[in-house]
Design a protein around this motif. Sequence first.
Motif, short mmCIF file in Angstrom:
data_model
loop_
_atom_site.label_atom_id
_atom_site.label_comp_id
_atom_site.label_asym_id
_atom_site.label_seq_id
_atom_site.Cartn_x
_atom_site.Cartn_y
_atom_site.Cartn_z
N ALA A 107 -0.12 -13.49 1.50
CA ALA A 107 -0.94 -14.12 2.70
C ALA A 107 -2.04 -12.73 2.72
CB ALA A 107 -0.12 -14.10 3.92
N ALA A 108 -1.64 -11.60 2.57
CA ALA A 108 -2.66 -10.30 2.69
C ALA A 108 -3.65 -10.61 1.70
CB ALA A 108 -1.96 -9.14 2.84
N THR A 109 -3.20 -10.83 0.52
CA THR A 109 -4.10 -10.88 -0.66
C THR A 109 -4.86 -12.31 -0.42
OG1 THR A 109 -2.43 -9.80 -2.33
CG2 THR A 109 -4.21 -11.37 -3.09
N ARG A 110 -4.47 -13.26 -0.03
CA ARG A 110 -5.38 -14.62 0.19
C ARG A 110 -6.25 -14.36 1.37
NH1 ARG A 110 -2.89 -20.58 1.57
NH2 ARG A 110 -5.07 -21.39 1.81
N THR A 111 -5.86 -13.76 2.27
CA THR A 111 -6.81 -13.57 3.58
C THR A 111 -7.64 -12.61 3.73
OG1 THR A 111 -5.11 -12.72 4.72
CG2 THR A 111 -5.08 -15.13 4.70
N ARG A 112 -7.27 -11.33 2.86
CA ARG A 112 -8.23 -10.21 3.03
C ARG A 112 -8.41 -9.67 1.73
NH1 ARG A 112 -5.49 -5.60 6.01
NH2 ARG A 112 -7.78 -4.95 6.04
N GLY A 113 -8.11 -10.23 0.43
CA GLY A 113 -8.41 -9.80 -0.80
C GLY A 113 -7.85 -8.53 -1.25
N ILE A 114 -6.65 -8.14 -0.58
CA ILE A 114 -5.99 -6.88 -0.78
C ILE A 114 -5.21 -7.12 -2.23
CG2 ILE A 114 -4.28 -5.16 -0.27
CD1 ILE A 114 -4.68 -5.92 2.75
N ASP A 115 -5.49 -6.17 -3.23
CA ASP A 115 -5.07 -6.16 -4.70
C ASP A 115 -3.46 -5.83 -4.55
OD1 ASP A 115 -4.89 -6.52 -7.40
OD2 ASP A 115 -5.51 -4.34 -7.60
N PHE A 116 -3.57 -4.61 -4.07
CA PHE A 116 -1.92 -3.63 -3.89
C PHE A 116 -1.77 -3.85 -2.81
CE2 PHE A 116 0.91 -0.45 -3.57
CZ PHE A 116 1.69 -0.54 -4.72
N VAL A 117 -0.58 -4.47 -2.30
CA VAL A 117 -0.41 -4.49 -0.81
C VAL A 117 0.78 -3.49 -0.54
CG1 VAL A 117 0.68 -6.19 0.88
CG2 VAL A 117 -0.91 -6.90 -0.89
N ARG A 118 0.60 -2.87 0.41
CA ARG A 118 1.56 -1.80 0.94
C ARG A 118 2.47 -2.32 2.17
NH1 ARG A 118 -2.34 3.08 2.06
NH2 ARG A 118 -3.35 0.97 3.17
N THR A 119 3.73 -2.32 2.02
CA THR A 119 4.32 -2.96 3.21
C THR A 119 5.42 -2.06 3.73
OG1 THR A 119 4.34 -5.04 2.10
CG2 THR A 119 5.96 -4.92 3.83
N MET A 120 5.59 -1.90 5.01
CA MET A 120 6.52 -1.10 5.81
C MET A 120 7.45 -1.88 6.33
SD MET A 120 7.69 0.55 9.09
CE MET A 120 6.12 0.81 10.06
N SER A 121 8.74 -1.59 6.00
CA SER A 121 10.02 -2.27 6.62
C SER A 121 10.80 -1.42 7.57
CB SER A 121 10.81 -2.72 5.67
OG SER A 121 10.18 -3.55 4.85
N PRO A 122 10.83 -1.91 8.80
CA PRO A 122 11.83 -1.22 9.60
C PRO A 122 13.34 -1.58 9.15
CG PRO A 122 10.34 -2.11 10.99
CD PRO A 122 10.25 -2.76 9.59
N ILE A 123 14.29 -0.39 9.21
CA ILE A 123 15.74 -0.73 8.66
C ILE A 123 16.73 -0.52 9.91
CG2 ILE A 123 17.44 0.04 7.10
CD1 ILE A 123 15.06 0.95 5.08
N SER A 124 17.18 -1.45 10.12
CA SER A 124 18.44 -1.30 11.35
C SER A 124 19.48 -0.37 10.68
CB SER A 124 18.88 -2.62 11.78
OG SER A 124 19.85 -2.47 12.65
N LEU A 125 19.83 0.33 11.70
CA LEU A 125 20.97 1.42 11.39
C LEU A 125 22.08 1.06 12.09
CD1 LEU A 125 19.23 4.88 11.95
CD2 LEU A 125 19.63 3.40 9.73
N LEU A 126 22.08 -0.09 12.59
CA LEU A 126 23.45 -0.79 13.27
C LEU A 126 24.48 -0.89 12.36
CD1 LEU A 126 22.04 -3.11 16.18
CD2 LEU A 126 22.70 -0.74 16.15
N PRO A 127 24.21 -1.15 10.92
CA PRO A 127 25.29 -1.48 10.25
C PRO A 127 26.06 0.06 9.97
CG PRO A 127 23.48 -2.57 9.11
CD PRO A 127 22.94 -1.76 10.41
#
Length: 420
Positions: free
Chosen positions: A246-266
């Motif tokens: 979606a980021a590539t399609r709507t904003r033309g971003i070639d390399f997409v950097r994604t941040m993911s929160p990780i739950s520590l409840l496990p």
Amino acid sequence: MPPDALLRPLGALERMYHRFSELHPMQFVVAAHFRGTIDATGLHDALATLQQHHPSFAARVVESESGPAIATTDEPIPVRSAAPGAAWEAEAARELADAFTLRPGAPTVRAVLISDDDGSDRGATVLLTFVHSLADGLSGALLLGDLARALSGEQLGPGTTSESRETALTRVPAVDAVVRLGPPDGPPPLAHEELRALPVFRPFDGRRPAVYAQTLDETTTAGLLGAAHRHGTTLHGALIAAAGRAATRTRGIDFVRTMSPISLLPFVGTADGPGVFIAVARTGGRTGSRDSFWAEARDHVAALAPARSAAGVGRSVAAIGAAMDAGVTAARAEAFMARGALGLDVVVSNLGVLRFPVGGEVQVDAFWGPLVLTQVDGEQMLGAATTAGRLALVATGYDMSPDFLPAVVTALRAAIDDGR
């Protein structure tokens, strides 16, 4: 517990978020639709019940000899009543644009009530907005579930305790052993050179971001989960791959950097009160053809695995603990977060499967969230949660294209077809 009693100092991660938010407001929003009779008076009373049950809910942040600390309060949670039938997305955008003052003793939570406009008086949507230094997305969902119980007149039981993630993790030997080794010599190695780029922060000017929402039905949600399982990956991996497309399609971003929160409840077990029990990690990549979707999803999940491990969590806790001492400044918190987590294009926060109380007079029948922005220029945020078998997606960002979320959904639907 008497008002103005100090509960505890903020933990290292909480201190970092608190100081960072002094420069870049980072409040977050969760929303739920409640089936049942709710009015402003009943909501005020139910929120007061939650404050008694969870002393850290709506607690104030004050300055102490040990740095910023949490103090109890008996001040009521501010409630704003929006016009009946108002779009909750518009009210969420208004909340995201309204920064908490962060003055010592100032409110840290507020609520919005949107009554249904069908004249039945049998439902309403409630938004809760928090400072991110005292709660995370799963805490918000927990509190909305408890709110349903309080609105139903149920007893919530003994009061909960408040602890930081650092304190909770001392009870996890595999993590604590790594923390005790001290901070790592340097940041973890980066899989892609593009992840080194530092963020540019936009000035917080009260501008309202775009907010969009879409919910997949039970059949589509089940098909997506089944396809992910058959391809040896997870829903979160699929969401990252879809958001990248979606980021590539709507904003033309070639390399997409994604941040993911990780739950520590496990690691720490189910939290019975609000808190910030997360870590974060980044992945990146270029989107390929339709045929590569599931391979990309697997790659992202594999790249997150070290940060999700006991060793990875321990190194992160040790690094933040060493850098975020009691006297940490807002500038130092900003610099640390910029280097470690905020060089990003997209945030994907998946809360997983949420189960809300059933059987009461007031029940949650839909949930949306979380929504949060860090004021990184160009960031786009995708939130996800599965409730009653339906995957609810939310998206927000300044200058976000209205096509972003539909593009995410299109990619997910195509992946289901390809996964059969």
